[in-house]
Design a protein around this motif. Structure first.
Motif, PDB file in Angstrom:
ATOM      1  N   PRO A  73       0.872  -1.132  -0.131  1.00  0.00           N
ATOM      2  CA  PRO A  73      -0.038   0.119  -0.046  1.00  0.00           C
ATOM      3  C   PRO A  73       0.827   1.156   0.083  1.00  0.00           C
ATOM      4  CG  PRO A  73      -0.055  -1.046   1.852  1.00  0.00           C
ATOM      5  CD  PRO A  73       0.781  -1.947   1.092  1.00  0.00           C
ATOM      6  N   LYS A  74       0.672   2.331  -0.628  1.00  0.00           N
ATOM      7  CA  LYS A  74       1.009   3.634  -0.525  1.00  0.00           C
ATOM      8  C   LYS A  74       1.091   3.976   0.732  1.00  0.00           C
ATOM      9  CE  LYS A  74       0.853   4.231  -5.557  1.00  0.00           C
ATOM     10  NZ  LYS A  74       1.851   3.471  -5.962  1.00  0.00           N
ATOM     11  N   MET A  75       2.194   4.648   1.063  1.00  0.00           N
ATOM     12  CA  MET A  75       2.569   5.195   2.474  1.00  0.00           C
ATOM     13  C   MET A  75       2.482   6.641   2.499  1.00  0.00           C
ATOM     14  SD  MET A  75       3.269   2.626   4.231  1.00  0.00           S
ATOM     15  CE  MET A  75       3.882   3.343   5.748  1.00  0.00           C
ATOM     16  N   GLU A  76       1.493   7.250   3.283  1.00  0.00           N
ATOM     17  CA  GLU A  76       1.537   8.799   3.343  1.00  0.00           C
ATOM     18  C   GLU A  76       2.775   9.383   3.845  1.00  0.00           C
ATOM     19  OE1 GLU A  76      -1.445  12.165   5.417  1.00  0.00           O
ATOM     20  OE2 GLU A  76      -1.889  10.050   5.426  1.00  0.00           O
ATOM     21  N   ASP A  77       3.468  10.360   3.260  1.00  0.00           N
ATOM     22  CA  ASP A  77       4.408  10.990   3.820  1.00  0.00           C
ATOM     23  C   ASP A  77       4.119  12.011   4.900  1.00  0.00           C
ATOM     24  OD1 ASP A  77       6.884  12.205   4.341  1.00  0.00           O
ATOM     25  OD2 ASP A  77       6.936  13.420   2.160  1.00  0.00           O
ATOM     26  N   LEU A  78       4.606  11.780   5.852  1.00  0.00           N
ATOM     27  CA  LEU A  78       4.472  12.457   7.439  1.00  0.00           C
ATOM     28  C   LEU A  78       5.391  13.494   7.678  1.00  0.00           C
ATOM     29  CD1 LEU A  78       2.356   9.775   9.294  1.00  0.00           C
ATOM     30  CD2 LEU A  78       1.215  11.641   7.746  1.00  0.00           C
ATOM     31  N   THR A  79       6.461  13.694   7.056  1.00  0.00           N
ATOM     32  CA  THR A  79       7.573  14.555   7.133  1.00  0.00           C
ATOM     33  C   THR A  79       7.079  15.828   7.443  1.00  0.00           C
ATOM     34  OG1 THR A  79       8.866  13.338   5.469  1.00  0.00           O
ATOM     35  CG2 THR A  79       9.727  15.382   6.358  1.00  0.00           C
ATOM     36  N   GLY A  80       7.810  16.232   8.774  1.00  0.00           N
ATOM     37  CA  GLY A  80       7.277  17.723   9.228  1.00  0.00           C
ATOM     38  C   GLY A  80       6.054  17.735   9.997  1.00  0.00           C
ATOM     39  N   GLU A  81       5.332  16.576  10.287  1.00  0.00           N
ATOM     40  CA  GLU A  81       4.248  16.526  10.827  1.00  0.00           C
ATOM     41  C   GLU A  81       4.452  16.509  12.668  1.00  0.00           C
ATOM     42  OE1 GLU A  81       0.885  16.764   9.995  1.00  0.00           O
ATOM     43  OE2 GLU A  81       1.734  17.118   8.167  1.00  0.00           O
ATOM     44  N   LEU A  82       3.634  16.882  13.445  1.00  0.00           N
ATOM     45  CA  LEU A  82       3.817  16.868  14.918  1.00  0.00           C
ATOM     46  C   LEU A  82       2.696  15.979  15.342  1.00  0.00           C
ATOM     47  CD1 LEU A  82       5.929  17.946  16.958  1.00  0.00           C
ATOM     48  CD2 LEU A  82       4.194  19.726  17.202  1.00  0.00           C
ATOM     49  N   PHE A  83       3.144  14.996  16.203  1.00  0.00           N
ATOM     50  CA  PHE A  83       2.189  14.157  16.743  1.00  0.00           C
ATOM     51  C   PHE A  83       2.504  14.375  18.372  1.00  0.00           C
ATOM     52  CE2 PHE A  83       2.350  12.524  12.675  1.00  0.00           C
ATOM     53  CZ  PHE A  83       1.070  12.403  12.233  1.00  0.00           C
ATOM     54  N   GLY A  84       1.958  15.029  19.148  1.00  0.00           N
ATOM     55  CA  GLY A  84       2.052  15.380  20.529  1.00  0.00           C
ATOM     56  C   GLY A  84       3.513  16.100  20.714  1.00  0.00           C
ATOM     57  N   SER A  85       4.394  15.375  21.357  1.00  0.00           N
ATOM     58  CA  SER A  85       5.734  15.919  21.387  1.00  0.00           C
ATOM     59  C   SER A  85       6.654  14.923  20.539  1.00  0.00           C
ATOM     60  CB  SER A  85       6.099  15.423  22.872  1.00  0.00           C
ATOM     61  OG  SER A  85       6.409  13.987  22.913  1.00  0.00           O
ATOM     62  N   VAL A  86       6.120  14.405  19.328  1.00  0.00           N
ATOM     63  CA  VAL A  86       7.010  13.534  18.314  1.00  0.00           C
ATOM     64  C   VAL A  86       6.789  14.404  17.169  1.00  0.00           C
ATOM     65  CG1 VAL A  86       7.220  11.501  16.807  1.00  0.00           C
ATOM     66  CG2 VAL A  86       6.529  11.445  19.357  1.00  0.00           C
ATOM     67  N   HIS A  87       8.229  14.731  16.652  1.00  0.00           N
ATOM     68  CA  HIS A  87       8.060  15.573  15.147  1.00  0.00           C
ATOM     69  C   HIS A  87       8.848  14.399  14.088  1.00  0.00           C
ATOM     70  CE1 HIS A  87       9.984  18.594  12.686  1.00  0.00           C
ATOM     71  NE2 HIS A  87       8.759  18.893  12.769  1.00  0.00           N
ATOM     72  N   VAL A  88       8.159  14.399  13.026  1.00  0.00           N
ATOM     73  CA  VAL A  88       8.664  13.382  12.427  1.00  0.00           C
ATOM     74  C   VAL A  88       9.537  13.988  11.169  1.00  0.00           C
ATOM     75  CG1 VAL A  88       7.756  12.020  10.115  1.00  0.00           C
ATOM     76  CG2 VAL A  88       6.180  12.266  11.911  1.00  0.00           C
ATOM     77  N   ILE A  89      10.696  13.510  11.280  1.00  0.00           N
ATOM     78  CA  ILE A  89      11.808  14.117  10.151  1.00  0.00           C
ATOM     79  C   ILE A  89      11.972  13.304   9.051  1.00  0.00           C
ATOM     80  CG2 ILE A  89      12.956  15.211  12.086  1.00  0.00           C
ATOM     81  CD1 ILE A  89      14.953  13.051  12.232  1.00  0.00           C
TER      82      ILE A  89
END
Length: 89
Positions: A73-89
């Protein structure tokens, strides 16, 4: 006369059985022979399949359609997103 599990024009998923291309005993003792069918897929592709694989539902589409169906399945690019205190790099 024994009726075979596959017949000319019969459909199996996206495949339509068109012609027998091989009849043999491939590791199966006589009188049970193995029938290899030339099939056409709805997409226009062609595939050869054993009659027992078609009848059991193990082959339902050509290789190209099967790969599309079972591809990752195609993965959504979450780069730059913030989930609580977790920042996707």
């Amino acid at each position: 006369m024994k009726k075979h599990a596959v017949d000319f024009g019969q459909r199996f998923g996206k495949l339509k059985a068109l012609k027998i291309v091989y009849i043999g005993a491939l590791a199966t003792p006589p009188p049970k022979g193995v029938y290899i069918w030339g099939c056409e897929c709805d997409c226009g592709g062609e595939i050869f399949a054993r009659s027992d694989d078609l009848a059991a539902g193990r082959v339902k589409a050509c290789n190209q359609c099967s790969e599309e169906h079972y591809s990752e399945p195609k993965m959504e690019d979450l780069t730059g997103e913030l989930f609580g205190s977790v920042h996707v790099i």
